[in-house]
Design an enzyme around this catalytic site. Structure first.
Site, PDB file in Angstrom:
ATOM      1  N   HIS A   1       0.840  -1.214   0.000  1.00 30.80           N
ATOM      2  CA  HIS A   1       0.000   0.000   0.000  1.00 30.80           C
ATOM      3  C   HIS A   1       0.867   1.253   0.000  1.00 30.80           C
ATOM      4  O   HIS A   1       1.453   1.622   1.008  1.00 30.80           O
ATOM      5  CB  HIS A   1      -0.917  -0.008   1.227  1.00 30.80           C
ATOM      6  CG  HIS A   1      -1.951   1.076   1.194  1.00 30.80           C
ATOM      7  ND1 HIS A   1      -3.306   0.829   1.303  1.00 30.80           N
ATOM      8  CD2 HIS A   1      -1.846   2.413   1.053  1.00 30.80           C
ATOM      9  CE1 HIS A   1      -3.973   1.966   1.231  1.00 30.80           C
ATOM     10  NE2 HIS A   1      -3.102   2.948   1.088  1.00 30.80           N
TER      11      HIS A   1
ATOM     12  N   HIS B   1       1.266   5.307  -2.230  1.00 34.30           N
ATOM     13  CA  HIS B   1       0.693   6.252  -3.200  1.00 34.30           C
ATOM     14  C   HIS B   1       1.857   6.871  -3.983  1.00 34.30           C
ATOM     15  O   HIS B   1       2.392   7.915  -3.596  1.00 34.30           O
ATOM     16  CB  HIS B   1      -0.096   7.354  -2.485  1.00 34.30           C
ATOM     17  CG  HIS B   1      -1.305   6.861  -1.761  1.00 34.30           C
ATOM     18  ND1 HIS B   1      -2.584   7.085  -2.217  1.00 34.30           N
ATOM     19  CD2 HIS B   1      -1.441   6.121  -0.621  1.00 34.30           C
ATOM     20  CE1 HIS B   1      -3.454   6.529  -1.380  1.00 34.30           C
ATOM     21  NE2 HIS B   1      -2.787   5.935  -0.405  1.00 34.30           N
TER      22      HIS B   1
ATOM     23  N   GLN C   1      -9.741   9.390  -4.948  1.00 29.95           N
ATOM     24  CA  GLN C   1      -9.423  10.152  -3.730  1.00 29.95           C
ATOM     25  C   GLN C   1     -10.559  11.067  -3.271  1.00 29.95           C
ATOM     26  O   GLN C   1     -10.790  11.235  -2.090  1.00 29.95           O
ATOM     27  CB  GLN C   1      -8.152  10.992  -3.967  1.00 29.95           C
ATOM     28  CG  GLN C   1      -7.733  11.863  -2.792  1.00 29.95           C
ATOM     29  CD  GLN C   1      -7.264  11.062  -1.589  1.00 29.95           C
ATOM     30  OE1 GLN C   1      -6.163  10.528  -1.579  1.00 29.95           O
ATOM     31  NE2 GLN C   1      -8.101  10.948  -0.565  1.00 29.95           N
TER      32      GLN C   1
ATOM     33  N   HIS D   1      -9.756   1.939   0.473  1.00 32.21           N
ATOM     34  CA  HIS D   1      -9.485   2.728   1.676  1.00 32.21           C
ATOM     35  C   HIS D   1     -10.803   2.712   2.453  1.00 32.21           C
ATOM     36  O   HIS D   1     -11.789   3.296   2.009  1.00 32.21           O
ATOM     37  CB  HIS D   1      -9.134   4.167   1.316  1.00 32.21           C
ATOM     38  CG  HIS D   1      -7.720   4.359   0.879  1.00 32.21           C
ATOM     39  ND1 HIS D   1      -7.204   3.789  -0.250  1.00 32.21           N
ATOM     40  CD2 HIS D   1      -6.702   5.092   1.432  1.00 32.21           C
ATOM     41  CE1 HIS D   1      -5.933   4.148  -0.369  1.00 32.21           C
ATOM     42  NE2 HIS D   1      -5.607   4.935   0.632  1.00 32.21           N
TER      43      HIS D   1
ATOM     44  N   GLU E   1     -11.128   5.000   7.123  1.00 33.70           N
ATOM     45  CA  GLU E   1      -9.879   5.630   7.576  1.00 33.70           C
ATOM     46  C   GLU E   1     -10.252   6.897   8.349  1.00 33.70           C
ATOM     47  O   GLU E   1     -10.161   8.025   7.855  1.00 33.70           O
ATOM     48  CB  GLU E   1      -8.969   5.969   6.384  1.00 33.70           C
ATOM     49  CG  GLU E   1      -7.576   6.441   6.847  1.00 33.70           C
ATOM     50  CD  GLU E   1      -6.666   6.877   5.701  1.00 33.70           C
ATOM     51  OE1 GLU E   1      -7.137   6.992   4.545  1.00 33.70           O
ATOM     52  OE2 GLU E   1      -5.470   7.124   5.976  1.00 33.70           O
TER      53      GLU E   1
ATOM     54  N   ASP F   1       2.270   3.383   2.927  1.00 34.99           N
ATOM     55  CA  ASP F   1       1.265   4.387   2.554  1.00 34.99           C
ATOM     56  C   ASP F   1       1.882   5.599   1.849  1.00 34.99           C
ATOM     57  O   ASP F   1       1.514   5.918   0.725  1.00 34.99           O
ATOM     58  CB  ASP F   1       0.449   4.828   3.786  1.00 34.99           C
ATOM     59  CG  ASP F   1      -0.972   5.262   3.447  1.00 34.99           C
ATOM     60  OD1 ASP F   1      -1.383   5.135   2.274  1.00 34.99           O
ATOM     61  OD2 ASP F   1      -1.683   5.708   4.361  1.00 34.99           O
TER      62      ASP F   1
ATOM     63  N   TRP G   1       0.153  13.872   3.210  1.00 35.48           N
ATOM     64  CA  TRP G   1      -0.406  13.216   4.391  1.00 35.48           C
ATOM     65  C   TRP G   1       0.654  12.903   5.424  1.00 35.48           C
ATOM     66  O   TRP G   1       0.360  12.759   6.604  1.00 35.48           O
ATOM     67  CB  TRP G   1      -1.119  11.920   3.976  1.00 35.48           C
ATOM     68  CG  TRP G   1      -2.328  12.179   3.147  1.00 35.48           C
ATOM     69  CD1 TRP G   1      -3.594  12.414   3.615  1.00 35.48           C
ATOM     70  CD2 TRP G   1      -2.401  12.275   1.721  1.00 35.48           C
ATOM     71  NE1 TRP G   1      -4.433  12.644   2.567  1.00 35.48           N
ATOM     72  CE2 TRP G   1      -3.740  12.560   1.392  1.00 35.48           C
ATOM     73  CE3 TRP G   1      -1.471  12.147   0.688  1.00 35.48           C
ATOM     74  CZ2 TRP G   1      -4.182  12.724   0.073  1.00 35.48           C
ATOM     75  CZ3 TRP G   1      -1.897  12.304  -0.628  1.00 35.48           C
ATOM     76  CH2 TRP G   1      -3.244  12.589  -0.926  1.00 35.48           C
TER      77      TRP G   1
HETATM   78  N1  17E Z   1      -5.205   9.336   0.652  1.00 37.93           N
HETATM   79  C1  17E Z   1      -6.021   8.876   1.633  1.00 37.93           C
HETATM   80  O1  17E Z   1      -7.251   8.958   1.530  1.00 37.93           O
HETATM   81  N2  17E Z   1      -5.464   8.309   2.731  1.00 37.93           N
HETATM   82  C2  17E Z   1      -4.144   8.220   2.851  1.00 37.93           C
HETATM   83  N3  17E Z   1      -3.640   7.649   3.958  1.00 37.93           N
HETATM   84  C3  17E Z   1      -3.291   8.717   1.821  1.00 37.93           C
HETATM   85  C4  17E Z   1      -3.870   9.262   0.733  1.00 37.93           C
HETATM   86  C5  17E Z   1      -1.807   8.641   1.955  1.00 37.93           C
HETATM   87 FE   FE2 Z   2      -3.537   4.993   1.427  1.00 35.15          FE
END
Ligand code: 17E
Ligand code: FE2
Length: 411
Positions: free
Chosen positions: A56, A58, A151, A209, A212, A308, A314
């Site tokens: 995982h 980005h 996103q 995702h 989160e 990540d 982030w």
């Molecule tokens: N985008 C998101 O929604 N959550 C994350 N942890 C990252 C990007 C890195």
């Molecule tokens: Fe992520």
């Protein structure tokens, strides 16, 4: 090519691993330490493992922290805002340069399999087109799976469904989602139905995702797991982050676990990222904001660790070293009992490979690809304790990288 005097995980004794062409052709137990012949790679009794896996990351956002502004609150939501600013200025070349630089950092640390999320909430799909080229260009270093990651939402972003569908047509391997970020709970649920339909229709894997957030009412994991269970797709589905599970009450979680087990889905936790982004709306006592990694593992489900981010809106740190995340994750998840330490590399190798559905394409066995890493340590315990580096990385039967361990001399 032969690797001699190798210690294998979970197998006593020293071994010789012979590679022919791009495959492992023999694994033999040695009766004693043997001297190296010309051309042999001498593991000197240290661990020979299947490569680390990054399940995982980005890559499209890597190395953009502070551009144009820093995330000052440290929240996920400000990260998404800062990224939206940077996204306006990304170019094909800029994305490729940063992705290649980041892949090199991963490869230097013995990683050869990577799953990257790529933001597809962009009408031009510029980042996706760039990363698809990178997938081919970087094949000598890593195998790359690309997740079409919405996103800014599938339902809440204009044209979100069409962009997801187009991303899969262009060549994404995995369908993503972000139900906790959709405008309403109903949109979160419908986004999951949509993305599961898309994956089922196209044969893609799924990595969402999911939840989160520290909001204990964010309960999209149950929706994802049930969709996976009913469709019989569980082993092809991954729930990433699931940090809300760290805030669920135990009564709900015990019911949820029945479904999770029945669904057979996989889990990815990114403990360094989550401990940084979550807990931001708490005073004290402050939550850890990490999913129930040990409990998922003890229940017999598959869970692994990912990085990540590397220096993005982030998360400002990171350097490609997955053992740094393993070290932090074992602390944060209360997994430093001896038994956990003694098998800790599972969380960054075999479990992650299962998440990525690598199947027979991964592991040390005759007939499998000769992708192998010699670590500068003799056991899982010592590898994580000493943050052991990859001494040799072998890919398709050829040496890809060697490292001379640092030497310290006291005067
Ligand atoms: N985008 C998101 O929604 N959550 C994350 N942890 C990252 C990007 C890195
Ligand atoms: Fe992520």
């Amino acid at each position: 090519m032969k690797i001699i005097n190798a210690t294998l995980r979970k197998t006593p004794g020293l071994h010789t691993i012979t590679c022919e062409g791009a495959q492992i052709s023999a694994i033999t137990l040695q009766s004693a330490h043997i001297p190296a012949q010309a051309g042999d790679i001498d593991a000197r009794g240290q661990l020979l493992i299947a490569p680390f896996v990054e399940p995982h990351i980005h890559l499209d956002a890597a190395l953009t922290a502070g551009q144009p502004e820093w995330n000052l609150s440290g929240t996920l939501f400000e990260g998404i805002e800062r990224w939206a600013q940077r996204k306006e200025t990304i170019t094909h070349e800029d994305t490729k340069l940063r992705a290649h630089a980041t892949i090199r950092m991963l490869a230097e640390h013995g990683i050869q399999h990577v799953r990257t999320h790529v933001d597809v909430t962009d009408p031009t799909l510029a980042a996706l087109r760039a990363i698809i080229e990178v997938r081919d260009e970087a094949r000598h270093l890593i195998d790359l799976q690309i997740v079409a990651f919405p996103q800014e939402g599938i339902e809440s972003y204009a044209g979100g469904r069409e962009l997801m569908t187009l991303a899969v047509e262009l060549g994404a391997d995995v369908v993503g989602g972000i139900p906790h970020f959709e405008n309403t709970r109903e949109q979160g649920v419908s986004s999951i139905k949509f993305l599961m339909d898309l994956a089922e229709r196209t044969g893609c894997l799924v990595d969402v995702h999911c939840d989160e957030t520290d909001d204990p009412h964010s309960r999209f994991l149950e929706v994802l797991a049930e969709e996976a269970r009913v469709r019989g797709m569980g082993s092809r589905v991954t729930a990433s982050h699931t940090t809300a599970m760290g805030s669920y009450d135990n009564a709900y979680c015990s019911k949820l676990f029945r479904l999770l087990k029945a669904s057979k889905i996989n889990f990815v936790s990114c403990p360094t990222e989550s401990i940084h982004l979550q807990g931001r709306f708490d005073t004290f006592p402050k939550r850890r904001g990490v999913t129930r990694v040990a409990e998922i593992d003890r229940a017999g489900m598959n869970v692994c660790f990912g990085q990540d981010s590397i220096k993005d809106p982030w998360y400002p740190l990171g350097n490609g070293n997955i053992l740094r995340v393993l070290d932090a994750g074992l602390h944060i998840c209360h997994m430093m009992g001896f038994e956990d330490l003694a098998r800790s590399l599972d969380l960054v190798t075999d479990n992650s490979a299962r998440t990525l559905n690598l199947g027979e394409g991964y592991g040390i066995a005759v007939g499998r690809p000769a992708n192998l890493v010699v670590l500068d340590a003799e056991s899982d315990y010592e590898a994580v304790r000493r943050q052991a580096k990859a001494r040799v990385s072998i890919r398709a039967g050829k040496v890809l990288m060697t490292r001379v361990p640092e030497q310290v001399e006291f005067s």
